[in-house]
Design an enzyme around this catalytic site. Structure first.
Site, short mmCIF file in Angstrom:
data_model
loop_
_atom_site.label_atom_id
_atom_site.label_comp_id
_atom_site.label_asym_id
_atom_site.label_seq_id
_atom_site.Cartn_x
_atom_site.Cartn_y
_atom_site.Cartn_z
N ALA A 42 -12.08 7.69 -20.15
CA ALA A 42 -12.50 9.05 -19.39
C ALA A 42 -11.82 10.28 -19.64
CB ALA A 42 -12.43 8.52 -17.94
N HIS B 291 -14.72 3.37 -0.78
CA HIS B 291 -13.62 2.33 -0.29
C HIS B 291 -12.46 3.10 0.28
CE1 HIS B 291 -14.91 -0.51 -3.64
NE2 HIS B 291 -15.76 -0.62 -2.57
N GLN C 139 -14.80 4.85 -6.19
CA GLN C 139 -14.17 3.73 -5.38
C GLN C 139 -12.60 4.00 -5.16
OE1 GLN C 139 -16.02 -0.04 -7.13
NE2 GLN C 139 -16.51 1.72 -8.66
N ASN C 140 -12.16 4.82 -5.91
CA ASN C 140 -10.82 5.11 -5.86
C ASN C 140 -10.35 5.57 -4.57
OD1 ASN C 140 -11.03 4.45 -8.50
ND2 ASN C 140 -10.67 6.17 -9.36
N THR D 163 -15.31 1.80 -14.25
CA THR D 163 -15.44 0.67 -13.07
C THR D 163 -15.83 -0.71 -13.88
OG1 THR D 163 -16.34 -0.06 -11.06
CG2 THR D 163 -17.66 1.58 -12.38
N TYR E 282 0.95 -1.17 0.01
CA TYR E 282 0.09 0.02 -0.02
C TYR E 282 0.96 1.21 0.08
CZ TYR E 282 -4.40 -2.27 0.31
OH TYR E 282 -5.51 -3.13 -0.09
N ASN F 99 -16.97 3.35 -20.32
CA ASN F 99 -15.88 2.30 -20.15
C ASN F 99 -15.30 1.78 -21.40
OD1 ASN F 99 -14.30 -0.45 -19.30
ND2 ASN F 99 -15.61 -0.13 -17.50
P1 OAD Z 1 -10.99 -2.45 -12.23
O1 OAD Z 1 -9.79 -2.21 -12.18
O2 OAD Z 1 -11.93 -3.36 -11.56
O3 OAD Z 1 -11.71 -1.99 -13.44
C1 OAD Z 1 -11.45 -0.80 -14.05
C2 OAD Z 1 -12.25 -0.67 -15.30
O4 OAD Z 1 -11.94 0.54 -15.81
C3 OAD Z 1 -12.14 -1.70 -16.34
O5 OAD Z 1 -13.56 -2.11 -16.58
C4 OAD Z 1 -11.65 -1.20 -17.54
O6 OAD Z 1 -12.34 -1.59 -18.71
C5 OAD Z 1 -11.97 0.24 -17.28
N1 OAD Z 1 -11.06 1.25 -17.74
C6 OAD Z 1 -9.72 0.96 -17.90
N2 OAD Z 1 -9.04 2.35 -18.50
C7 OAD Z 1 -9.98 3.10 -18.73
C8 OAD Z 1 -10.12 4.42 -19.25
N3 OAD Z 1 -8.82 5.04 -19.67
N4 OAD Z 1 -11.26 4.99 -19.30
C9 OAD Z 1 -12.54 4.29 -19.03
N5 OAD Z 1 -12.42 2.93 -18.53
C10 OAD Z 1 -11.37 2.55 -18.27
O7 OAD Z 1 -11.38 -1.16 -11.06
P2 OAD Z 1 -12.79 -0.80 -10.14
O8 OAD Z 1 -14.00 -1.31 -10.93
O9 OAD Z 1 -12.60 0.57 -9.68
O10 OAD Z 1 -11.81 -2.39 -4.19
O11 OAD Z 1 -12.42 -1.72 -9.17
C11 OAD Z 1 -13.46 -1.89 -7.96
C12 OAD Z 1 -12.87 -2.20 -6.78
O12 OAD Z 1 -12.19 -3.84 -6.82
C13 OAD Z 1 -11.66 -1.40 -6.15
O13 OAD Z 1 -12.29 -0.33 -5.71
C14 OAD Z 1 -10.81 -2.08 -5.26
C15 OAD Z 1 -10.84 -3.50 -6.15
O14 OAD Z 1 -10.55 -4.61 -5.48
C16 OAD Z 1 -11.43 -2.26 -2.85
O15 OAD Z 1 -10.07 -1.94 -2.55
C17 OAD Z 1 -12.39 -2.54 -1.85
#
Ligand code: OAD
Length: 251
Positions: A239, A127, A109-110, A196, A71, A221
């Protein structure tokens, strides 16, 4: 089948008329700042680990030095990165909507605080955050800690250890943040999810609240996700390109 152009036009019009807007962001919103997303493979030393196995209370208990070092490296990395045009566009969107007296909620969630650094004022962190660490003994939170920590695991002034103020798998979300996210998504006219993967609940399910309220729901996405079918519209691309394009339409 709508093109991005059609959907951007529709979304801009809905945003002009909306009384309440919710934007939910995930790791994809920070990808163009140079921060790897969660489901990107880990690199270098960390490539032997699965992030989902490091992000648990059990991993911290078994090896607090390893988990805090992971971390801390992420904390240092984030401080070297800057908000991207997508973060900036969302800060402008908040200004635009709250400036005319309507409601705007940015749920993220970031844990990187890049939205705040881009100028977003009210950010609901479901989160937690990498900028805040907690004592395992007293629960007290500490900000402005040395970067990087001089040792792992970092000791807390109260005699326990410091752990990151993020939500680990198996832990509850901060109650005030998730209640706010849940009630605002249930009462919004426009719901936009940005970058996400839609696999971590309850954040992934907030779109259902918005859809039940009859909101326009848009998923921005690179690709489809397991939640795509619950959105009324999709924007496919990054984004950092699509959000500034939306703001340009809004003028
Ligand atoms: P993920 O890493 O699971 O997903 C990222 C998403 O962003 C994917 O669906 C990609 O297709 C998309 N992506 C990547 N680059 C992009 C861009 N430039 N523009 C738009 N979309 C893009 O991340 P999260 O959904 O945030 O939880 O993950 C959810 C949670 O899982 C996190 O908060 C964390 C993790 O484990 C905890 O720590 C509790």
């Amino acid at each position: 089948m709508h093109t991005n152009e059609d959907t951007l036009g529709l979304l801009a019009q809905a945003l002009r008329e909306a009384d309440a807007v919710v934007v939910m962001t995930g790791a994809g919103a920070s990808a163009e700042s140079g921060i790897p997303t969660f489901r990107d493979a880990l690199e270098g030393y960390w490539s032997r680990y699965d992030p989902q196995q490091l992000a648990t209370p059990q991993a911290f208990e078994a090896d607090p030095a390893l988990v805090t070092r992971w971390y801390d490296e992420r904390r240092c990395k984030v401080l070297e990165c800057d908000p991207n045009p997508g973060h900036e566009a969302l800060a402008h969107l908040e200004e635009l909507i709250t400036g005319r007296g309507d409601r705007f909620t940015l749920v993220t969630q970031n844990v990187d605080r890049l939205h705040q650094r881009a100028g977003s004022r009210e950010v609901v962190e479901v989160h937690g955050s990498l900028g805040e660490w907690r004592c395992t003994k007293t629960g007290q939170s500490y900000l402005d800690l040395p970067v990087p920590f001089p040792e792992y695991p970092p000791p807390s002034p109260a005699g326990g250890l410091l752990r990151p103020g993020v939500v680990w798998f198996g832990e509850s979300l901060p109650p005030a943040a998730i209640e706010r996210a849940s009630s605002d998504s249930s009462a919004c006219d426009v719901y936009l999810a940005v970058g996400t993967s839609g696999v971590v609940w309850p954040a992934a399910g907030l779109v259902l609240n918005a859809a039940n309220n009859g909101a326009l729901t848009v998923e921005l996405n690179l690709d489809d996700t397991p939640m795509t079918e619950h959105f009324s519209h999709t924007l496919r691309g990054t984004a950092g390109e699509l959000l500034p394009a939306l703001l340009e339409l809004l003028g």
